[in-house]
Enzyme design. Structure first.
Site, short mmCIF file in Angstrom:
data_model
loop_
_atom_site.label_atom_id
_atom_site.label_comp_id
_atom_site.label_asym_id
_atom_site.label_seq_id
_atom_site.Cartn_x
_atom_site.Cartn_y
_atom_site.Cartn_z
N LYS A 50 0.92 -1.31 0.04
CA LYS A 50 0.01 -0.02 0.18
C LYS A 50 0.82 1.35 0.01
O LYS A 50 0.52 2.11 -0.66
CB LYS A 50 -0.67 -0.06 1.15
CG LYS A 50 -2.13 -1.16 1.23
CD LYS A 50 -2.87 -0.85 2.41
CE LYS A 50 -2.23 -1.04 3.74
NZ LYS A 50 -1.41 -2.52 3.88
N LYS A 76 4.03 2.64 12.39
CA LYS A 76 5.23 2.42 12.08
C LYS A 76 5.91 3.53 11.21
O LYS A 76 7.31 3.65 10.83
CB LYS A 76 5.48 1.37 11.00
CG LYS A 76 4.93 0.00 11.77
CD LYS A 76 5.16 -1.21 10.69
CE LYS A 76 4.69 -0.96 9.29
NZ LYS A 76 3.30 -1.09 9.31
N ASP A 163 -5.24 -4.66 7.64
CA ASP A 163 -6.49 -4.96 7.45
C ASP A 163 -7.39 -4.04 8.51
O ASP A 163 -6.88 -3.71 9.29
CB ASP A 163 -6.95 -6.40 7.85
CG ASP A 163 -5.95 -7.06 7.02
OD1 ASP A 163 -5.65 -6.99 6.14
OD2 ASP A 163 -5.93 -8.49 7.32
#
Length: 303
Positions: A50, A76, A163
């Site tokens: 992504k 992150k 997700d």
């Protein structure tokens, strides 16, 4: 003998569901809205690419002359490092340095210019196991609005972690016009995509976001993706193969537009430019219908 007392049943109170029929999500206070810019939210299975997709799409928009802001929504804070060449501090990190007195911040404290002028923000997130990602997204948009940083922006891209498992992770959908799902041509990626489609369906009942399409990534073929799309009313809007140059671009902390002009890389660059032009021109919303987990489990694959 005492007569039995009869009581009429009380009228049933009807409660309006907040974010989707049967959903346990709740409506969140998103704060100020993003006006003027076209807003896209990029979703997909964890590790599917992504951030690579978001960063290269941001550059493609900028190559078309658009003013672009990419917002990474992951603790992150690695969404924008190929654009800026380093891990940038998050909005939450910066707020913590001023004891969460947002009025003490300046734009340069949390907005960083990346390759080809793409503006980069890492929203970050709460420490593991605490807080809610939805709060972080809301605070980030609020800061951007307060500093007038969205007024001259043409495109905003939310790069969302992994997700969708709760309303907080789905918060960017409350700001987006179109949600795009990145997937590979395999069981786990498509299974995750199906659940993401369900989340987008739920949010679309109360917000303006609609499905904008499926991006096939890291895949030589797209047969399983296309079969799933045909069954659920979705459309593939781009296809990026599993090229070693894409892997190397992350290691070089660079976008694909900085990886030379070999024929394979050039083809991927052209696909990103085509996708950016298509999205900016406007894609019709897709009325995709997700499957139940058991149904998609039986649907995918072959014997």
């Amino acid at each position: 003998m005492t007569a039995l007392k009869t009581t009429l049943p009380l009228p049933r109170t009807v409660y309006r569901r907040e974010d989707g029929e049967g959903s346990v999500q709740v409506r969140m206070n998103t704060g100020p809205k993003i006006d003027g810019a076209k807003v896209f939210a990029i979703y997909g299975k964890g590790g599917i690419g992504k951030s690579t997709t978001s960063s290269n799409l941001s550059v493609a928009f900028s190559k078309l002359g658009k003013r672009v802001l990419q917002i990474g929504c992951d603790p992150k804070h690695d969404s924008t490092f190929t654009l800026t060449k380093r891990l940038q501090p998050t909005v939450i990190d910066v707020l913590e340095t001023v004891d969460f007195h947002a009025e003490e911040l300046q734009p340069e404290d949390f907005v960083f210019e990346g390759y080809n002028g793409v503006m980069c923000v890492e929203a970050g997130g709460p420490p593991a196991g605490t807080g809610c990602g939805g709060y972080v997204v809301g605070q980030t948009v609020k800061l951007l609005k307060e500093h007038h940083l969205l007024e001259d922006t043409d495109v905003v891209i939310f790069d969302v972690l992994g997700d969708v498992v709760c309303g907080g992770f789905a918060a960017p959908l409350q700001h987006a016009d179109r949600a795009l799902v990145v997937t590979a041509n395999d069981f786990d990626s498509i299974f995750a995509m199906n659940r993401i489609v369900a989340a987008i369906q739920a949010k679309s009942k109360n917000y303006d976001v609609r499905l904008g399409g499926v991006i096939a990534n890291r895949s030589a073929g797209t047969d399983e993706i296309d079969r799933f799309n045909a069954a659920t009313g979705l459309t593939r809007v781009a296809h990026f193969p599993d090229l070693d140059a894409i892997r190397k671009s992350r290691l070089k902390k660079a976008t694909l537009f900085e990886m030379g002009d070999g024929p394979e890389v050039k083809a991927v660059q052209e696909e990103y430019l085509r996708l950016a032009a298509t999205l900016y021109a406007g894609v019709e919303p897709m009325d995709g219908k997700s499957m139940k987990d058991r149904d998609i489990f039986d649907f995918l694959g072959f014997e």
